[in-house]
Design an enzyme around this catalytic site. Structure first.
Site, PDB file in Angstrom:
ATOM      1  N   LYS A  79      82.512 -10.392   8.928  1.00  0.00           N
ATOM      2  CA  LYS A  79      83.795 -11.005   9.139  1.00  0.00           C
ATOM      3  C   LYS A  79      83.489 -12.917   8.809  1.00  0.00           C
ATOM      4  CE  LYS A  79      86.324 -11.644  13.402  1.00  0.00           C
ATOM      5  NZ  LYS A  79      86.044 -12.341  15.123  1.00  0.00           N
ATOM      6  N   SER A 154      90.855 -10.096  16.084  1.00  0.00           N
ATOM      7  CA  SER A 154      90.437 -10.634  15.341  1.00  0.00           C
ATOM      8  C   SER A 154      90.024 -10.186  14.609  1.00  0.00           C
ATOM      9  CB  SER A 154      89.833 -12.054  15.976  1.00  0.00           C
ATOM     10  OG  SER A 154      88.428 -12.032  15.784  1.00  0.00           O
ATOM     11  N   SER A 178      88.091  -8.376  20.145  1.00  0.00           N
ATOM     12  CA  SER A 178      88.348  -8.021  18.527  1.00  0.00           C
ATOM     13  C   SER A 178      87.076  -7.203  18.065  1.00  0.00           C
ATOM     14  CB  SER A 178      87.503  -9.774  18.255  1.00  0.00           C
ATOM     15  OG  SER A 178      88.958 -10.884  18.430  1.00  0.00           O
TER      16      SER A 178
END
Ligand SMILES: [Zn+2]
Lengths: 481, 479
Positions: A79, A154, A178
């Site tokens: 990420k 996310s 997330s």
């Protein structure tokens, strides 16, 4: 999906045995990304040079007869809120566009030491604030299973990178769900470890008391393998747990015979879509069939989790994100004096959702409002921890849906509140600091994957992974049909 | 205190000052509070920096154990209860603060409820002594050297993250002298414990003074101003007196001061207005989620207490007792770190008055290689009249520089006491050669005494004892 990229454990074994090479695995991964990522947009940047150098180093080690590590030659995606030296790290925000960190996050060091190949940085909601990966300054990510749908967020880019078959493993970060929610929406395994189990050093903070890094994988075994590699004490993170952690791989297949598992009553109500509820009930039946003692349990304060979270997380974020002021790095928009330059930079650099949360958090901490908002939210947090502790006196694990629904269409949830509701099942574990993970368990009425959440007490990841393995086996043998 | 003391009345009758001090002390650690960068003054700008003290995205703080230990040592030296401390974030935007918040302690400081006892016996309460990180240093180019109208600002982050303890007194001081005595005492405590080098001019000890005034004897607390930019004990006294007079002027002219921060202007000898309370920021303090609470164990506190060095107040009392003087007369000895030597020398038989005289007048550079045994021996030789006071000073300097036996040193320097007979002869000769001067001496003109002593010193190459010459002259005059 390229077979070689289906399983990290098998790929690492094949690389170590010389059956394939790290360079070949990387080439396979790169080719898949080149083929399809224009459409999916899981990646923001590829770290090709670094990946090639690392793959060559792994292959050289193997040629020299050395141990290349448990993740030898395994391509992995990160990420884009984890620092990678010399490579872009943007948090999907214009304010960090062009910034290259001078250091690597601890997880990056550990992955590379274990032989993994970092292939690139994945898309996210700006500063990890969101549940759909639509709030990215660089455009949304699409769900590889149905490109009209979101991948969740996310960590949507990391979930999509695994779901699309680009890589067998990726890392996300989970502040309120997330990792688990996009794992559920993309049909992969996603783990939010115990707070302090994985170092946050080099993870760009959203809400420091809630953030944890964890893996995405196709299989529970791969997730366990990756967790064992990245977890453990780090002296660079003062909140890192100093005691050695029990490995999760060792007893992964020991089953759940005799375990007491509680379905959280409050998370099986009207807010949860019926097909998701049904799959969760089937998961409980599968665990019972494997010998677990399953019952329902009430954890009443979980319903206040969302409200507490949307005070605590923005409050911490308002402070964590203050440093993006245009003085030292990232974007700067000049002004007549320093204060104006700060304002211009932040106005231009942050997206709407980030601004909304900074304002919420600033308000929650303001003098005169602190007790009513931030103070009260902290008391709810304590209450949730206490209620979990009480539940764990009678149960070894808890069970709930991961997300109230399957993947929704891009643009379907334009109202912030309806997006915030996506995290209702996942937030309580972050507030308590407990581990939880999402395991795919069948599909919903729309044919899209449903994730079931397994929750465990502090540091009980081994137990949690065992139950998840049982669910994975049950789903594979038709238990979620 | 080496500074001259202002004794003239500062405020009109009927008014008194209310002074509280906030002293920022830089801890003398090798590294910064939350990272491994050197804590070192005066290096090239931006050379002692890393991701953490630059506040780079993703960086995290890790508490420096030495800094935490020093802070607790200081807390115990100030008589504080050392409690579980919680780091908090103080949020405000400023370019020299890398994270745009300062990590400090707010509701739960490590040290609370202590006191400092001044040499005159007054006890000043310490409300708290909390740990915090320092900011970087800004240099504003163009404009008036202030950030708001600067054309450019340069920032040096070497100081960012240097460990500080902020010692906050109660509003209990009533004169500038008392405030100076408080700071001097705190400095001596810092030096005695070794937790800071306490140099005001280098900024390792920075004093902010909260000043207000009120009618004498009242217990009200009127509007106060916080004075910053005070770089010496002398400035502290001047700034407080200026500010207190300014307040009295305002109150007595049907006006009143505004609560604000004011800057001390050393050249102008006045304070100037800074930030007022109205634009004071809401710092939105909250517990820093990156740092676990600091919980000292009972064992840690016991260890700190048992290894605590003697503190200035105890040392003053010990020396006053040993030398038979008032505590106020021991200050120079304490400041010079000579109290231990003085006590031992007196215990070894050295005359207390002579020992204290040498400590105050002849040992400004410290003890050097002087031991209590050689000091006691030298003082005895002086008392026996074996050496003149000039010779004693010379031998003392030699003992400080190189050590040794005072008798042997005196002998090697040819310092033998002159017998009085020889001096008598020299004096007779001088009187015969200078009858006019001798006449004036007989008429009571003491100024010519120096002339005779000087001439005899010249003739004996300094071996004569001036006191003995004076004595002989007075005897002659009486005869
Ligand atoms: Zn540093």
């Amino acid at each position: 999906m390229s077979d070689v990229l289906k399983s990290a454990a098998k790929l690492a074994e094949a690389v170590r045995s010389g059956e394939t090479s790290a360079a070949d695995a990387l080439a396979a991964s790169s080719s898949l990304i080149a083929d399809r990522d224009d459409e999916i947009h899981a990646f923001l940047h590829l770290t090709t040079e670094r990946a090639q150098a690392q793959a060559a180093a792994v292959d050289a080690k193997i040629a020299a007869g050395e141990d290349a590590g448990p993740l030898a030659g395994v391509p992995i995606a990160l990420k884009d809120n984890m620092c990678t030296r010399g490579a872009p790290t943007t948090c999907s925000s214009k304010i960090l566009d062009g910034w290259h960190p001078p250091y690597d996050a601890t997880v990056v060091d550990r992955l590379e030491a274990a032989g993994a190949i970092v292939v690139g940085k994945t898309n996210l909601d700006e500063f990890a604030m969101g549940s759909s990966t639509e709030n990215s300054a660089f455009g949304p990510t699409r769900n590889p299973l149905d490109t009209s749908r979101v991948p969740g967020g996310s960590s949507g880019g990391s979930a999509a990178a695994v779901a699309a078959g680009y890589v067998p493993l990726s890392l996300g970060s989970d502040t309120g769900g997330s990792i688990r929610q996009p794992a559920a929406l993309c049909g992969v395994v996603g783990v939010k470890p115990t707070y302090g189990a994985v170092s946050r050093y080099g993870l760009i903070a959203f809400a420091s008391s809630l953030d944890q890094i964890g893996p995405f994988a196709h299989t529970v075994e791969d997730a366990a393998l990756c967790f064992d590699v990245v977890s453990g004490h780090d002296r660079l993170d003062a909140t890192s747990i100093p005691e050695p952690l029990a490995p999760t791989l060792t007893n992964l297949h020991d089953g759940v015979d005799g375990m007491r598992i509680g379905i959280i009553d409050e998370l099986m109500g009207d807010g949860i879509e019926p097909d998701v509820r049904r799959r969760t009930e089937q998961a409980a039946e599968a665990l019972a069939a494997a010998g677990a003692i399953v019952d329902t349990v009430s954890v009443p304060a979980t319903i206040y989790g969302l409200a507490a979270y949307y005070l605590i997380a923005p409050a911490e974020a308002s402070s964590n994100l203050a440093r993006y002021d245009g003085v030292r790095y990232g974007q700067r928009v000049d002004g007549a004096n320093v204060a104006t330059m700060n304002t211009n930079t932040r106005s231009a650099g942050f997206g709407d959702e980030v601004k909304r949360r900074i304002m919420l958090g600033t308000y929650a901490l303001s003098s005169g409002y602190y007790d009513a908002y931030y103070g009260k939210a902290q008391r709810v947090r304590t209450l949730i921890s206490n209620e979990f502790a009480a539940a764990y006196e009678n149960f070894d694990l808890l069970l709930s849906p991961t997300s109230p629904s399957t993947a929704f269409e891009l643009g379907a949830k334009s109202d912030p509140m309806s997006l915030y509701m996506c995290d209702v099942c996942t937030i309580p574990s972050n507030l308590a600091g407990h581990p939880a993970m999402s395991v795919p368990f069948g599909v919903g009425d729309d044919g899209l994957p449903v994730g079931v959440q397994v929750l465990a007490p502090m540091l009980q990841e081994p137990r949690m992974f065992r139950a998840a393995q049982v669910l994975e086996n049950a789903a594979a043998s038709g238990g979620a049909a | 205190m080496s500074d001259t003391t202002e004794t003239k009345q500062v405020l009109p009758d009927g008014w008194e000052m209310v002074i509280g001090l906030e002293v920022h002390v830089e801890l003398a650690t090798k590294t910064k509070l939350f990272c491994g960068c050197a804590n070192h003054f005066g290096d090239e700008p931006n050379t002692n920096i890393c991701p953490t003290c630059l506040g780079l995205p993703g960086s995290l703080p890790v508490p420096n154990e030495q800094a935490i230990h020093f802070a607790m040592v200081l807390g115990r030296a100030l008589g504080c209860s050392v409690e579980p401390g919680i780091f908090a974030r103080k949020n405000y935007f400023y370019p020299d603060m890398p994270k745009d918040y300062q990590t400090t302690q707010y509701e739960e400081p490590t040290n609370e409820h202590g006191a400092i006892t001044l040499p005159d016996g007054r006890v000043i309460a310490i409300e708290r002594a909390h740990i915090e990180e320092d900011t970087g240093k800004s240099t504003h180019l163009g404009g008036g050297g202030r950030i708001h109208d600067a054309t450019a600002t340069l920032v040096d982050y070497n100081r960012a993250g240097v460990p500080l303890v902020e010692v906050v007194s109660g509003p209990e001081m009533r004169t500038a002298d008392e405030a100076r005595a408080y700071v001097a005492e705190l400095r001596d405590i810092l030096l005695a414990t070794g937790v800071s080098d306490a140099r005001m001019e280098e900024g390792s000890m920075r004093v902010d003074a909260n000043v207000s005034v009120r009618p004498t004897g009242s217990d009200e607390l009127r509007t106060r101003c916080e004075i910053k930019n005070i770089n010496s004990l002398r400035s502290l006294g001047r700034a407080i007196n200026y500010e207190a007079r300014r307040h009295v002027d305002l109150w007595t002219n049907n006006d009143q001061p505004t609560q604000e921060t004011r800057h001390w202007d050393e050249e102008g000898g006045r304070t100037t207005s800074g930030r007022s309370k109205e634009d004071a920021e809401d710092y939105r303090y909250f517990a820093c989620p990156d740092l676990p609470p600091l919980v000292p164990t009972a064992e840690t506190i016991a260890d700190i207490d048992s290894s605590m060095p003697a503190l200035p107040a105890a040392r003053r009392a010990a020396l006053a007792e040993a030398a038979g003087v008032a505590e106020a007369d021991t200050l120079l000895a304490i400041e010079r770190g000579l109290d231990g030597l003085a006590c031992e020398t007196i215990a070894a038989g050295g005359d207390a008055t002579a020992v204290m005289k040498h400590v105050d007048q002849n040992l400004a550079e410290g003890q050097g290689k002087l031991t209590s045994a050689s000091f006691a021996a030298l003082v005895s030789m002086e008392a026996d009249g074996a050496l003149s006071s000039t010779q004693v000073k010379t031998v003392l300097a030699e003992l400080v520089a190189n050590g040794g036996d005072p008798a042997a040193i005196a002998a090697s320097m040819g310092f033998e006491a002159m017998d009085t007979g020889e001096l008598d002869g020299l004096l007779d000769q001088l009187i015969a050669d200078n009858p006019d001067e001798w006449g004036r001496f007989l008429e009571g003109d003491n100024k010519v005494q120096g002339f005779f002593v000087g001439q005899i010193m010249k003739a004996t190459q300094g071996k004569a004892d001036g006191k003995v010459v004076n004595q002989l002259m007075r005897q002659r005059a009486q005869d």
